[in-house]
Design a protein around this motif. Structure first.
Motif, PDB file in Angstrom:
ATOM      1  N   THR A  25      82.345 -43.271   4.865  1.00 53.80           N
ATOM      2  CA  THR A  25      80.889 -43.256   4.778  1.00 53.80           C
ATOM      3  C   THR A  25      80.361 -44.671   4.911  1.00 53.80           C
ATOM      4  OG1 THR A  25      79.038 -42.453   3.449  1.00 53.80           O
ATOM      5  CG2 THR A  25      80.958 -43.247   2.241  1.00 53.80           C
ATOM      6  N   ASN A  26      79.168 -44.935   4.381  1.00 53.40           N
ATOM      7  CA  ASN A  26      78.564 -46.255   4.543  1.00 53.40           C
ATOM      8  C   ASN A  26      78.395 -46.932   3.195  1.00 53.40           C
ATOM      9  OD1 ASN A  26      75.563 -45.849   3.583  1.00 53.40           O
ATOM     10  ND2 ASN A  26      76.050 -44.058   4.846  1.00 53.40           N
ATOM     11  N   SER A  27      78.329 -48.264   3.224  1.00 53.48           N
ATOM     12  CA  SER A  27      78.290 -49.026   1.977  1.00 53.48           C
ATOM     13  C   SER A  27      76.977 -48.882   1.231  1.00 53.48           C
ATOM     14  CB  SER A  27      78.560 -50.509   2.261  1.00 53.48           C
ATOM     15  OG  SER A  27      77.576 -51.050   3.128  1.00 53.48           O
ATOM     16  N   VAL A  28      75.923 -48.434   1.914  1.00 51.91           N
ATOM     17  CA  VAL A  28      74.632 -48.244   1.257  1.00 51.91           C
ATOM     18  C   VAL A  28      74.723 -47.134   0.214  1.00 51.91           C
ATOM     19  CG1 VAL A  28      72.209 -47.625   1.603  1.00 51.91           C
ATOM     20  CG2 VAL A  28      73.379 -49.061   3.281  1.00 51.91           C
ATOM     21  N   THR A 138      62.783 -40.416  17.514  1.00 49.26           N
ATOM     22  CA  THR A 138      63.572 -40.572  16.297  1.00 49.26           C
ATOM     23  C   THR A 138      63.138 -41.811  15.536  1.00 49.26           C
ATOM     24  OG1 THR A 138      65.430 -39.583  17.474  1.00 49.26           O
ATOM     25  CG2 THR A 138      65.924 -40.690  15.393  1.00 49.26           C
ATOM     26  N   ARG A 139      62.949 -41.668  14.226  1.00 53.75           N
ATOM     27  CA  ARG A 139      62.572 -42.787  13.363  1.00 53.75           C
ATOM     28  C   ARG A 139      63.695 -43.010  12.347  1.00 53.75           C
ATOM     29  NH1 ARG A 139      58.024 -42.096   9.958  1.00 53.75           N
ATOM     30  NH2 ARG A 139      58.692 -39.943   9.684  1.00 53.75           N
ATOM     31  N   GLY A 140      64.670 -43.835  12.745  1.00 59.76           N
ATOM     32  CA  GLY A 140      65.751 -44.129  11.813  1.00 59.76           C
ATOM     33  C   GLY A 140      66.445 -42.868  11.345  1.00 59.76           C
ATOM     34  N   VAL A 141      66.533 -42.710  10.030  1.00 60.56           N
ATOM     35  CA  VAL A 141      67.209 -41.534   9.481  1.00 60.56           C
ATOM     36  C   VAL A 141      66.202 -40.526   8.959  1.00 60.56           C
ATOM     37  CG1 VAL A 141      69.275 -42.828   8.885  1.00 60.56           C
ATOM     38  CG2 VAL A 141      67.456 -42.618   7.196  1.00 60.56           C
ATOM     39  N   GLY A 197      70.177 -42.190   0.047  1.00 59.23           N
ATOM     40  CA  GLY A 197      71.512 -41.632  -0.067  1.00 59.23           C
ATOM     41  C   GLY A 197      71.619 -40.186  -0.480  1.00 59.23           C
ATOM     42  N   MET A 198      70.497 -39.522  -0.780  1.00 60.10           N
ATOM     43  CA  MET A 198      70.609 -38.134  -1.208  1.00 60.10           C
ATOM     44  C   MET A 198      71.088 -37.227  -0.068  1.00 60.10           C
ATOM     45  SD  MET A 198      70.071 -37.893  -4.459  1.00 60.10           S
ATOM     46  CE  MET A 198      70.917 -39.488  -4.624  1.00 60.10           C
ATOM     47  N   GLY A 199      70.757 -37.590   1.165  1.00 63.13           N
ATOM     48  CA  GLY A 199      71.296 -36.838   2.298  1.00 63.13           C
ATOM     49  C   GLY A 199      72.800 -37.002   2.403  1.00 63.13           C
ATOM     50  N   ARG A 240      59.640 -38.163 -13.890  1.00 60.51           N
ATOM     51  CA  ARG A 240      58.356 -38.807 -14.165  1.00 60.51           C
ATOM     52  C   ARG A 240      58.521 -40.258 -14.599  1.00 60.51           C
ATOM     53  NH1 ARG A 240      57.969 -33.516 -15.422  1.00 60.51           N
ATOM     54  NH2 ARG A 240      56.171 -32.362 -14.627  1.00 60.51           N
ATOM     55  N   ARG A 241      59.750 -40.649 -14.936  1.00 62.16           N
ATOM     56  CA  ARG A 241      59.995 -42.050 -15.297  1.00 62.16           C
ATOM     57  C   ARG A 241      60.212 -42.915 -14.063  1.00 62.16           C
ATOM     58  NH1 ARG A 241      63.191 -39.602 -19.474  1.00 62.16           N
ATOM     59  NH2 ARG A 241      65.141 -40.131 -18.420  1.00 62.16           N
ATOM     60  N   GLY A 242      60.404 -42.311 -12.897  1.00 60.88           N
ATOM     61  CA  GLY A 242      60.576 -43.082 -11.675  1.00 60.88           C
ATOM     62  C   GLY A 242      61.842 -42.726 -10.926  1.00 60.88           C
ATOM     63  N   THR A 243      61.984 -43.328  -9.735  1.00 59.99           N
ATOM     64  CA  THR A 243      63.094 -42.961  -8.853  1.00 59.99           C
ATOM     65  C   THR A 243      64.456 -43.410  -9.385  1.00 59.99           C
ATOM     66  OG1 THR A 243      62.675 -44.972  -7.551  1.00 59.99           O
ATOM     67  CG2 THR A 243      61.668 -42.925  -6.774  1.00 59.99           C
ATOM     68  N   GLY A 244      64.490 -44.525 -10.133  1.00 62.09           N
ATOM     69  CA  GLY A 244      65.771 -44.967 -10.684  1.00 62.09           C
ATOM     70  C   GLY A 244      66.314 -43.993 -11.711  1.00 62.09           C
ATOM     71  N   SER A 245      65.456 -43.555 -12.598  1.00 66.20           N
ATOM     72  CA  SER A 245      65.873 -42.563 -13.595  1.00 66.20           C
ATOM     73  C   SER A 245      66.219 -41.244 -12.927  1.00 66.20           C
ATOM     74  CB  SER A 245      64.746 -42.353 -14.617  1.00 66.20           C
ATOM     75  OG  SER A 245      64.476 -43.527 -15.338  1.00 66.20           O
ATOM     76  N   PHE A 246      65.451 -40.879 -11.900  1.00 59.43           N
ATOM     77  CA  PHE A 246      65.712 -39.636 -11.163  1.00 59.43           C
ATOM     78  C   PHE A 246      67.095 -39.684 -10.518  1.00 59.43           C
ATOM     79  CE2 PHE A 246      65.550 -37.333  -7.100  1.00 59.43           C
ATOM     80  CZ  PHE A 246      65.238 -36.064  -7.537  1.00 59.43           C
ATOM     81  N   ARG A 247      67.434 -40.805  -9.884  1.00 53.46           N
ATOM     82  CA  ARG A 247      68.735 -40.959  -9.217  1.00 53.46           C
ATOM     83  C   ARG A 247      69.877 -40.726 -10.202  1.00 53.46           C
ATOM     84  NH1 ARG A 247      71.575 -45.978  -8.848  1.00 53.46           N
ATOM     85  NH2 ARG A 247      73.173 -46.007  -7.200  1.00 53.46           N
TER      86      ARG A 247
END
Length: 275
Positions: A25-28, A138-141, A197-199, A240-247
């Motif tokens: 996969t990729n390092s991202v 196409t726009r990136g991913v 990275g969710m995809g 609701r706390r944000g994307t970091g908490s969601f991840r």
């Protein structure tokens, strides 16, 4: 037994067997992919050196090929691993990240599809259309949202028939198509698209389930169902706390995913007369 019941039961089967998943996969997104595989009950290994890739694949029960950060050496490793998987009957899940953005990506995907038998092609609308030959803007991913649901269904069916594989086409409504069947999967949460990275994670989940069933349609439905369910529950718990908490919450939910949890959140319907 209905498909939704079978998909739910796979969650427990996966934890019982703990299959090895080789991910190139990729390092991202590699850390999230590894943690998601561990959380859902699999054992990930990431080996991208061409010198060992095929040898590592021989010890795995499924293989992920993700072209998010392509290079000639990585493509060499993917082809060696893919061909080894073909010799051993190991399912391969391909994620053609951003295909069409560059000639390197397009060439890589073309070579993989020509030389490796793919069990599941996990892609968004823009990637699917590019592979099929529609050449969208196409726009990136990012996913191309210009296709109607009917067009998307035709695209998924067409790719499945052309490459004799299961197509897991993700979007507002996910589609899972084999040469003979088509399913629609609702659910998830918009915040999934706001976390890098969710995809890639959904691709790995499809591979985890493909490792414990010969039915790639079932595996793809379970994999996409798992990430959709995780997105819904994670938002309720922490979104609701944000994307970091969601991840982080997505991984937490996957770590507790069992047959009952997956079955309860699967919004899966089979489309009749898909041929």
């Amino acid at each position: 037994m209905e498909l939704i019941d079978q998909a739910g039961l796979l969650a427990d089967t996966l934890r019982q067997r703990c299959p090895v998943i080789h991910c190139i996969t990729n390092s991202v997104t590699i850390n999230d992919c590894a943690n998601a595989a561990l959380a859902i009950g699999a054992s990930p290994i990431m080996a991208e050196a061409p010198e060992e890739a095929a040898e590592v694949t021989a010890h795995a029960q499924a293989l992920v090929l993700n072209i998010g950060q392509p290079s000639p050496r990585k493509l060499d490793a993917m082809l060696r691993s893919g061909e080894q998987a073909g010799r051993m009957g190991i399912p391969v899940v391909l994620d053609p990240v951003g295909v069409g953005v560059s000639s390197l990506r397009t060439t890589a995907v073309r070579q993989i599809l020509e030389r490796v038998h793919i069990a599941v092609l996990r892609c968004n609308h823009a990637e699917a259309a590019c592979i099929y030959g529609m050449h969208p803007d196409t726009r990136g991913v990012d996913s191309d949202r210009s296709l109607s649901l009917e067009d998307s269904e035709s695209l998924a069916r067409g790719l499945a028939a052309r490459y004799r594989c299961t197509v897991a086409l993700t979007g507002a409504t996910d589609l899972v198509a084999s040469p003979s069947h088509l399913c629609k999967l609702e659910g998830g949460h918009p915040m999934l698209s706001r976390v890098t990275g969710m995809g890639c994670v959904s691709t790995v989940l499809c591979a985890c389930y493909a490792a414990v069933t010969d039915d790639s349609l079932l595996a793809a439905a379970a994999g996409l169902g798992a990430i959709s369910a995780a997105g819904e529950i994670a938002y309720q718990n922490a979104g609701r706390r944000g994307t970091g908490s969601f991840r982080t919450a997505v991984i937490d939910v996957l770590s507790q995913m069992d047959a009952a949890a997956l079955h309860a959140h699967l919004k899966l319907t089979e489309v009749p007369n898909a041929l």
